[in-house]
Design a protein around this motif. Structure first.
Motif, mmCIF file in Angstrom:
data_model
loop_
_atom_site.group_PDB
_atom_site.id
_atom_site.type_symbol
_atom_site.label_atom_id
_atom_site.label_comp_id
_atom_site.label_asym_id
_atom_site.label_seq_id
_atom_site.Cartn_x
_atom_site.Cartn_y
_atom_site.Cartn_z
ATOM 1 N N TYR A 214 4.826 -35.488 -21.450
ATOM 2 C CA TYR A 214 6.139 -35.260 -20.849
ATOM 3 C C TYR A 214 7.109 -34.661 -21.842
ATOM 4 C CZ TYR A 214 4.082 -37.861 -17.095
ATOM 5 O OH TYR A 214 3.263 -38.259 -16.093
ATOM 6 N N SER B 183 6.907 -26.000 -18.411
ATOM 7 C CA SER B 183 5.771 -25.212 -17.915
ATOM 8 C C SER B 183 5.353 -25.666 -16.521
ATOM 9 C CB SER B 183 4.596 -25.308 -18.880
ATOM 10 O OG SER B 183 4.923 -24.691 -20.109
ATOM 11 N N ARG B 184 5.358 -26.982 -16.269
ATOM 12 C CA ARG B 184 5.028 -27.479 -14.922
ATOM 13 C C ARG B 184 6.052 -26.988 -13.902
ATOM 14 N NH1 ARG B 184 3.005 -31.773 -17.569
ATOM 15 N NH2 ARG B 184 4.863 -33.046 -17.639
ATOM 16 N N GLY C 9 10.242 -33.236 -12.427
ATOM 17 C CA GLY C 9 10.515 -32.379 -13.578
ATOM 18 C C GLY C 9 11.982 -32.414 -13.972
ATOM 19 N N PRO D 56 -1.214 -33.975 -19.944
ATOM 20 C CA PRO D 56 -0.257 -34.688 -19.100
ATOM 21 C C PRO D 56 0.824 -35.387 -19.916
ATOM 22 C CG PRO D 56 -2.271 -35.936 -19.243
ATOM 23 C CD PRO D 56 -2.481 -34.684 -20.015
ATOM 24 N N GLN E 153 5.840 -28.955 -21.950
ATOM 25 C CA GLN E 153 4.956 -29.160 -20.807
ATOM 26 C C GLN E 153 5.725 -29.409 -19.516
ATOM 27 O OE1 GLN E 153 1.756 -31.834 -21.603
ATOM 28 N NE2 GLN E 153 0.945 -30.534 -23.225
ATOM 29 N N THR E 154 6.838 -30.093 -19.606
ATOM 30 C CA THR E 154 7.668 -30.315 -18.418
ATOM 31 C C THR E 154 8.192 -28.987 -17.888
ATOM 32 O OG1 THR E 154 8.321 -32.519 -19.187
ATOM 33 C CG2 THR E 154 9.745 -31.466 -17.551
ATOM 34 N N THR F 196 7.350 -32.751 -7.124
ATOM 35 C CA THR F 196 7.037 -32.300 -8.481
ATOM 36 C C THR F 196 8.282 -31.753 -9.161
ATOM 37 O OG1 THR F 196 4.756 -31.789 -7.892
ATOM 38 C CG2 THR F 196 5.646 -30.659 -9.818
#
Length: 87
Positions: free
Chosen positions: A3, A10-11, A29, A1, A7-8, A25
């Protein structure tokens, strides 16, 4: 989790492939991406003042383009300088 940019992004990719993407979401992002984008349009891994991460910038650009293709709203503020940086 975390930021970070990877990872941002990918989310956001995952959200864009969802049958019912969560706009909350997606907006979170976009907000996080805005904190990572440098003035020239490229992105840094952890903060706007960090070094440009070229491959992650292209990863984010690919995701933003996919979201546009899928009909999701993408803020012009994220793409305007980004497109110039890519050229």
């Amino acid at each position: 989790p975390y930021y970070c940019l990877e990872q941002t992004t990918s989310r956001l990719f995952a959200a864009s492939f969802s049958e019912q993407p969560s706009m909350d979401t997606i907006q979170k992002g976009y907000n996080q991406l805005a904190t990572l984008q440098k003035f020239d349009g490229s992105f840094s891994l952890w903060a706007q003042n960090g070094p440009t991460e070229a491959w992650l910038t292209l990863y984010a650009a690919d995701m933003l383009q996919l979201m546009k293709i899928k009909g999701l709203d993408v803020p012009n503020a994220l793409t305007q300088n980004l497109n110039a940086w890519i050229k």
